[in-house]
Write a protein that holds these residues in place. Structure first.
Motif, PDB file in Angstrom:
ATOM      1  N   THR A   1      59.233  28.098  -1.412  1.00 18.01           N
ATOM      2  CA  THR A   1      60.242  27.864  -0.375  1.00 18.01           C
ATOM      3  C   THR A   1      59.758  26.887   0.691  1.00 18.01           C
ATOM      4  O   THR A   1      60.582  26.356   1.449  1.00 18.01           O
ATOM      5  CB  THR A   1      60.655  29.190   0.305  1.00 18.01           C
ATOM      6  OG1 THR A   1      59.551  29.707   1.066  1.00 18.01           O
ATOM      7  CG2 THR A   1      61.086  30.226  -0.721  1.00 18.01           C
ATOM      8  N   VAL A   2      58.450  26.663   0.799  1.00 18.96           N
ATOM      9  CA  VAL A   2      57.944  25.732   1.820  1.00 18.96           C
ATOM     10  C   VAL A   2      57.460  24.413   1.221  1.00 18.96           C
ATOM     11  O   VAL A   2      57.004  23.533   1.956  1.00 18.96           O
ATOM     12  CB  VAL A   2      56.806  26.376   2.656  1.00 18.96           C
ATOM     13  CG1 VAL A   2      57.309  27.594   3.392  1.00 18.96           C
ATOM     14  CG2 VAL A   2      55.598  26.718   1.801  1.00 18.96           C
ATOM     15  N   ARG A   3      57.591  24.249  -0.087  1.00 23.69           N
ATOM     16  CA  ARG A   3      57.134  23.007  -0.719  1.00 23.69           C
ATOM     17  C   ARG A   3      57.873  21.790  -0.158  1.00 23.69           C
ATOM     18  O   ARG A   3      57.270  20.737   0.073  1.00 23.69           O
ATOM     19  CB  ARG A   3      57.310  23.069  -2.245  1.00 23.69           C
ATOM     20  CG  ARG A   3      56.258  23.911  -2.961  1.00 23.69           C
ATOM     21  CD  ARG A   3      56.476  23.847  -4.478  1.00 23.69           C
ATOM     22  NE  ARG A   3      56.265  22.508  -4.975  1.00 23.69           N
ATOM     23  CZ  ARG A   3      55.105  22.042  -5.426  1.00 23.69           C
ATOM     24  NH1 ARG A   3      54.033  22.823  -5.424  1.00 23.69           N
ATOM     25  NH2 ARG A   3      55.013  20.811  -5.869  1.00 23.69           N
ATOM     26  N   SER A   4      59.168  21.930   0.069  1.00 21.22           N
ATOM     27  CA  SER A   4      59.924  20.786   0.586  1.00 21.22           C
ATOM     28  C   SER A   4      59.430  20.383   1.970  1.00 21.22           C
ATOM     29  O   SER A   4      59.405  19.193   2.311  1.00 21.22           O
ATOM     30  CB  SER A   4      61.418  21.111   0.622  1.00 21.22           C
ATOM     31  OG  SER A   4      61.677  22.230   1.465  1.00 21.22           O
ATOM     32  N   THR A   5      59.019  21.382   2.765  1.00 17.51           N
ATOM     33  CA  THR A   5      58.465  21.077   4.086  1.00 17.51           C
ATOM     34  C   THR A   5      57.143  20.334   3.960  1.00 17.51           C
ATOM     35  O   THR A   5      56.881  19.384   4.706  1.00 17.51           O
ATOM     36  CB  THR A   5      58.272  22.375   4.887  1.00 17.51           C
ATOM     37  OG1 THR A   5      59.539  23.018   5.045  1.00 17.51           O
ATOM     38  CG2 THR A   5      57.669  22.092   6.252  1.00 17.51           C
TER      39      THR A   5
ATOM     40  N   GLU B   1      56.219  18.460   1.453  1.00 16.66           N
ATOM     41  CA  GLU B   1      56.572  17.103   0.999  1.00 16.66           C
ATOM     42  C   GLU B   1      57.020  16.244   2.180  1.00 16.66           C
ATOM     43  O   GLU B   1      56.602  15.089   2.326  1.00 16.66           O
ATOM     44  CB  GLU B   1      57.703  17.191  -0.033  1.00 16.66           C
ATOM     45  CG  GLU B   1      57.336  17.883  -1.325  1.00 16.66           C
ATOM     46  CD  GLU B   1      56.989  16.917  -2.434  1.00 16.66           C
ATOM     47  OE1 GLU B   1      56.840  15.714  -2.133  1.00 16.66           O
ATOM     48  OE2 GLU B   1      56.844  17.368  -3.574  1.00 16.66           O
ATOM     49  N   GLU B   2      57.866  16.795   3.035  1.00 20.35           N
ATOM     50  CA  GLU B   2      58.393  16.044   4.169  1.00 20.35           C
ATOM     51  C   GLU B   2      57.290  15.660   5.144  1.00 20.35           C
ATOM     52  O   GLU B   2      57.212  14.513   5.598  1.00 20.35           O
ATOM     53  CB  GLU B   2      59.454  16.889   4.875  1.00 20.35           C
ATOM     54  CG  GLU B   2      60.126  16.192   6.041  1.00 20.35           C
ATOM     55  CD  GLU B   2      61.180  17.067   6.706  1.00 20.35           C
ATOM     56  OE1 GLU B   2      61.572  16.738   7.847  1.00 20.35           O
ATOM     57  OE2 GLU B   2      61.594  18.076   6.095  1.00 20.35           O
ATOM     58  N   LEU B   3      56.409  16.616   5.472  1.00 24.86           N
ATOM     59  CA  LEU B   3      55.301  16.334   6.391  1.00 24.86           C
ATOM     60  C   LEU B   3      54.363  15.283   5.813  1.00 24.86           C
ATOM     61  O   LEU B   3      53.905  14.382   6.521  1.00 24.86           O
ATOM     62  CB  LEU B   3      54.532  17.626   6.685  1.00 24.86           C
ATOM     63  CG  LEU B   3      55.250  18.674   7.530  1.00 24.86           C
ATOM     64  CD1 LEU B   3      54.495  20.005   7.480  1.00 24.86           C
ATOM     65  CD2 LEU B   3      55.386  18.195   8.966  1.00 24.86           C
TER      66      LEU B   3
ATOM     67  N   SER C   1      50.092  21.433  10.705  1.00 22.86           N
ATOM     68  CA  SER C   1      51.539  21.610  10.805  1.00 22.86           C
ATOM     69  C   SER C   1      52.029  22.724   9.886  1.00 22.86           C
ATOM     70  O   SER C   1      52.884  23.537  10.273  1.00 22.86           O
ATOM     71  CB  SER C   1      52.260  20.301  10.453  1.00 22.86           C
ATOM     72  OG  SER C   1      51.932  19.282  11.368  1.00 22.86           O
ATOM     73  N   VAL C   2      51.482  22.769   8.668  1.00 24.58           N
ATOM     74  CA  VAL C   2      51.904  23.810   7.725  1.00 24.58           C
ATOM     75  C   VAL C   2      51.500  25.191   8.224  1.00 24.58           C
ATOM     76  O   VAL C   2      52.291  26.141   8.191  1.00 24.58           O
ATOM     77  CB  VAL C   2      51.310  23.537   6.325  1.00 24.58           C
ATOM     78  CG1 VAL C   2      51.561  24.722   5.390  1.00 24.58           C
ATOM     79  CG2 VAL C   2      51.905  22.270   5.730  1.00 24.58           C
TER      80      VAL C   2
ATOM     81  N   LEU D   1      53.534  26.488  11.105  1.00 24.02           N
ATOM     82  CA  LEU D   1      54.814  26.994  10.617  1.00 24.02           C
ATOM     83  C   LEU D   1      54.656  28.397  10.034  1.00 24.02           C
ATOM     84  O   LEU D   1      55.405  29.320  10.372  1.00 24.02           O
ATOM     85  CB  LEU D   1      55.363  26.042   9.559  1.00 24.02           C
ATOM     86  CG  LEU D   1      56.672  26.443   8.875  1.00 24.02           C
ATOM     87  CD1 LEU D   1      57.828  26.325   9.863  1.00 24.02           C
ATOM     88  CD2 LEU D   1      56.929  25.563   7.661  1.00 24.02           C
TER      89      LEU D   1
ATOM     90  N   GLU E   1      49.496  22.426  -1.275  1.00 22.38           N
ATOM     91  CA  GLU E   1      49.184  21.347  -0.330  1.00 22.38           C
ATOM     92  C   GLU E   1      48.340  20.259  -0.986  1.00 22.38           C
ATOM     93  O   GLU E   1      48.584  19.060  -0.779  1.00 22.38           O
ATOM     94  CB  GLU E   1      48.469  21.920   0.886  1.00 22.38           C
ATOM     95  CG  GLU E   1      49.365  22.766   1.773  1.00 22.38           C
ATOM     96  CD  GLU E   1      48.673  23.230   3.028  1.00 22.38           C
ATOM     97  OE1 GLU E   1      48.574  22.440   3.985  1.00 22.38           O
ATOM     98  OE2 GLU E   1      48.213  24.394   3.060  1.00 22.38           O
TER      99      GLU E   1
END
Length: 408
Positions: free
Chosen positions: A117-121, A123-125, A152-153, A156, A359
């Motif tokens: 669920t956090v992979r897209s985040t 990728e974006e970062l 950042s990760v 979050l 990551e």
């Protein structure tokens, strides 16, 4: 009177070995399977099979903080008391049943399903960080890329609010601080405790909405967890998710700098990224060994280890064991290395493994897809002054921006 064994892991501090510990491990392995390191006051285990078996052996305990703390000189013992109090409440340094109970606090929130669920985040970062450096043609992989990404990760995941995010900057890792008897991180811990306490009341009341609350909400009141235990394992999440992962990414980038053919392979076959992440961990882990205490007399590789003795499992040596990995000193991103030792085994297997792998996979895939022709920014590398932690102080590189292919 027995003569002191001349071989010691502390020799890794020597200039000849600090940048190439794997050559030293090979030298040790040729002479010993398991040996008593008198300077380390520990038994040292170097082989993959022995380390794997011992990682699952309940006669070895990870509860070693009190013993190390008690052995310090009185002045250092007093200085280190606050840090020792935090560390001994981490699941990493507890044994069942307490370890099991503490692991249940966070484990459901770090499953591969949750991490997806956090992979897209991630990728974006990663994309945002690369956008900043691509026009310059240079970056410090540690300070411009890996550190801000992992910070950042973890901010979050740990629910650190934006106004307190500066408390995660330049995180050094609590274990290196403790074992080097440094109190430099204590003010930061005090400030982070204030952040956690402020949010904890909201978490217990079900009013907070951050990911850390989502991870622990169902278990916070039912498990009898004290505020000290929640804080300690909140810090463990930060510690493992930031410092070690930062330098796993840094070490992976260094490996590709030294193996441009493998970097080109990953550019051509981005689908290899998940497998490559495992090989990066095997090839150069940011944590090189872990230590346990024998709770009873045991025999390992013909050596009789008395109860109460320290046993050091050299993960980095096991990851380069030629009896397990053919040509272990060769980086091979097609190698199947999912049984590497960098996350440990058994009950102390790293809870953050799925997050770290995600990551590393995303960071390295995006990095090689958007850059090429890497050149080292300096000839000499500087490593943290530690025999256990493979942390680069910096990794400057120059590169060419890789333009997307245009298809007709």
């Amino acid at each position: 009177m027995t003569a002191r064994n001349a071989d010691s892991l502390l020799d890794l501090f020597d200039a000849d070995w600090i940048a190439r510990p794997y050559d030293y491990y090979s030298k040790l392995r040729e002479q010993h399977g398991v040996y008593r390191d008198d300077l380390m006051r520990s038994w040292v285990v170097l082989n993959h099979a022995d380390i794997t078996a011992l990682s699952k052996d309940d006669r070895l305990s990870g509860a070693r903080i009190d013993e190390f703390h008690a052995a310090l000189p009185p002045e250092s013992r007093a200085d280190m008391a606050p840090l020792a109090a935090v560390l001994k409440n981490m699941m990493l340094f507890r044994e069942p049943p307490e370890h099991t109970r503490l692991r249940k606090l966070i484990q459901p929130g770090l499953t591969p399903r949750f991490i997806r669920t956090v992979r897209s985040t991630i990728e974006e970062l990663t994309g945002e960080l690369l956008d900043r450096v691509l026009p310059t043609g240079r970056m410090d992989v540690i300070h411009d890329f890996a550190k801000p990404l992992t910070q950042s990760v973890i901010a979050l995941l740990a629910g650190v609010p934006a106004q307190a995010a500066h408390l995660l900057a330049d995180w050094r890792g609590l274990l290196p601080e403790f074992f080097s008897q440094s109190s430099a991180e204590l003010p930061r811990l005090t400030a982070l405790r204030a952040v956690l306490d402020e949010n904890l009341a909201q978490r217990r009341a079900g009013l907070a909405e951050d990911l850390f609350t989502e991870m622990i909400a169902d278990r916070l009141d039912g498990g009898g967890y004290t505020d000290d235990e929640v804080f300690a394992n909140f810090l463990l999440l930060i510690d493992a998710g930031q410092a070690t992962t930062t330098h796993l990414i840094g070490n992976a980038a260094l490996a590709l700098l030294d193996h441009p053919g493998q970097a080109e392979l990953l550019r051509d076959r981005p689908g290899l990224a998940a497998n490559a992440a495992q090989e990066f961990l095997r090839y150069d882990s940011s944590v090189q060994f872990t230590t346990r205490i024998a709770t009873g007399e045991m025999r390992v590789a013909g050596q009789l280890i008395p109860a109460g003795d320290s046993v050091t499992l050299v993960l980095g040596a096991g990851n380069r064991d030629p009896s397990r990995y053919p040509e272990p000193d060769r980086l091979d991103l097609t190698r199947k290395a999912t049984d590497h030792l960098s996350f440990g085994h058994g009950i102390h297997y790293c809870l953050g493994a799925a997050l770290a792998l995600a990551e590393i996979e995303i960071a390295m895939r995006c990095l090689v897809q958007r850059t090429e022709n890497w050149r080292a920014g300096r000839t000499e590398l500087s490593w943290l002054d530690s025999v256990n932690f493979r942390f680069l102080s910096a990794l400057p590189i120059e590169f060419d921006e890789r333009k997307p292919e245009v298809t007709a």
